[in-house]
Design a protein around this motif. Structure first.
Motif, short mmCIF file in Angstrom:
data_model
loop_
_atom_site.label_atom_id
_atom_site.label_comp_id
_atom_site.label_asym_id
_atom_site.label_seq_id
_atom_site.Cartn_x
_atom_site.Cartn_y
_atom_site.Cartn_z
N ASP A 1 52.97 45.39 -2.73
CA ASP A 1 54.42 45.33 -2.52
C ASP A 1 55.07 45.07 -3.87
N TRP B 1 58.17 44.32 -5.98
CA TRP B 1 59.43 43.66 -5.63
C TRP B 1 59.98 42.88 -6.83
N CYS C 1 66.28 41.72 -6.30
CA CYS C 1 66.39 42.91 -5.45
C CYS C 1 66.66 42.50 -4.00
N CYS D 1 64.37 43.91 -1.34
CA CYS D 1 63.03 43.30 -1.46
C CYS D 1 62.98 41.97 -0.74
N TYR E 1 51.62 40.95 -3.80
CA TYR E 1 53.06 41.09 -4.05
C TYR E 1 53.29 41.11 -5.56
N ILE F 1 62.51 49.80 -6.25
CA ILE F 1 61.93 48.74 -5.44
C ILE F 1 62.90 48.37 -4.31
N PRO F 2 62.35 47.92 -3.17
CA PRO F 2 60.94 47.67 -2.90
C PRO F 2 60.16 48.96 -2.64
N TYR G 1 63.98 49.72 2.29
CA TYR G 1 63.91 48.84 3.45
C TYR G 1 65.17 49.02 4.28
#
Length: 413
Positions: free
Chosen positions: A300, A302, A306, A309, A330, A374-375, A393
């Motif tokens: 992930d 991130w 963010c 994120c 992560y 990102i993410p 996301y």
């Protein structure tokens, strides 16, 4: 909050459109001011920018407003509300004033300063409603059609910010009134909006309406964890037992899983070896991808700054809890400013998640994986091959369902 990003993008777009000749260097300087925390540094930067770029108080009103707004926000974030309001008053364009007032409200909500946030949110709406139907209030050289579009777009975050504050203060009926004004005519709602609206409907006794709203969202696989929890409570009231609720939710989930299985399978990547890396964790221990051979690994990418994120972390906590056999790493990348490692450590300590954080200080690993934004999540199979890459996301359910499907498909390789 996503509202902060939305408002800043709106006002920044106006600056770009009203003066297409502005240089990229100027725009970058303005964006850096938005991130600066020291008010005095921002004042110095503001006058320096005006001098270096020869900004005229007549021709460059929008740019100068943006500079003043950033100075105002830095005073607000430093707790100096008097100077914040003084610089807000210096902003000439009313739309710019409301934009920065709303950003201030969002910042105050983050630190739970709800009383002052309520004052500013009310002021934002009063000012917005005083000019929203007045074409003379639009920035110079800004097309009327675009201006009308911006006015409609701005209503969403302005009203919702006030509704959010009123909700926190326990004024549910009034909050519901402004939330419905925010959502009027908007079809593509943010996850946070549906969460707030459904909670306010329940507080107002409109449980059937809340149930229908949440059912639609849950059935589409786009609900947040909070929405799913509330929906279960409402479903229990309707169905009468936990067993019936479980059966009902399972039937919805089966349909969602079938849809994701078909869609995700088409995105599978073949014969792409995952670049190896060695990164330090927060305890300064070196962690190598090679040490996880034979296991499914989810990366992930991130950063603490963010918003998407950070918003995705509850869903990542949920999915990682479901799959203890999968390694979740992560990778904190693209961290900016002073002491980026400290920012990451503070975030993890405050939220008690994520675990297994690795520091990609120079973004070398992100570059090796060709990360565009990102993410971004990368799913690596047991043979060390990249099987899936998913960016962005939207909601907890979408992320959980997508990653769940990707992990299961990767296991089959």
């Amino acid at each position: 909050m996503k509202i902060v990003t939305l408002i800043f993008n709106i006002i920044f777009c106006i600056v770009l459109q009203t003066n297409a000749q502005q240089t990229e260097a100027l725009n970058k300087r303005i964006q850096l001011m938005h991130a600066e925390k020291n008010p005095q540094k921002n004042i110095h930067t503001m006058y320096n920018i005006i001098k270096v770029f020869k900004l005229d108080t007549g021709k460059n009103v929008e740019e100068i407003d943006l500079l003043k707004g950033n100075v105002a926000l830095s005073f607000l974030n430093a707790g100096n509300y008097t100077h914040f309001e003084a610089y807000i008053r210096k902003i000439k364009n009313k739309f710019n004033q409301t934009s920065f007032l709303n950003m201030a409200v969002s910042n105050l909500i983050k630190i739970e300063a709800f009383n002052y946030a309520a004052v500013l949110a009310k002021k934002t709406i009063e000012l917005y409603e005083s000019y929203k139907d007045d074409p003379s209030a639009k920035p110079n050289n800004f097309a009327l059609e675009d201006w009308n579009r911006f006015m409609k777009m701005a209503a969403y975050p302005y009203y919702e910010s006030y509704a959010t504050v009123l909700h926190q203060k326990g004024q549910y009926k009034k909050a519901l009134f402004y939330e419905e004004k925010a959502l009027l005519g908007n079809e593509n709602l943010l996850q946070s909006s549906i969460e707030l609206y459904s909670a306010l409907l329940v507080a107002d006794g409109q449980t059937d309406k809340a149930y229908d709203l949440l059912l639609k969202t849950v059935a589409m696989g786009k609900a947040s964890i909070k929405m799913t929890t509330l929906f279960k409570k409402l479903a229990l009231q309707k169905l009468g037992s936990d067993g019936k609720v479980t059966v009902f939710l399972d039937s919805l989930q089966r349909t969602i899983k079938q849809q994701y299985a078909l869609e995700v399978a088409q995105k599978m990547i073949s014969n792409k070896v995952a670049p190896v890396f060695k990164l330090l964790d927060l305890n300064e221990k070196t962690v190598s991808l090679d040490s996880f051979k034979g296991k499914i690994v989810v990366l992930d990418f991130w950063a603490t700054w963010c918003a998407p994120c950070v918003a995705s972390m509850p869903a990542m906590k949920e999915i990682s809890g479901r799959h203890p056999e999968v390694v979740f790493l992560y990778i904190a990348t693209q961290e900016t400013g002073i002491a980026p490692t400290t920012k990451v450590r503070n975030y993890v300590d405050t939220n008690k998640f994520p675990l297994n954080v690795l520091l990609d200080a120079s973004s070398t690993t992100a570059s090796a994986y060709l990360i565009k934004g990102i993410p971004t999540k990368v799913v690596i199979d047991r043979k060390g091959k990249i099987r899936f890459v998913t960016e962005g996301y939207l909601s907890d359910s979408e992320l959980i369902n997508e990653l769940e499907t990707m992990i299961n498909l990767a296991k089959a390789q």
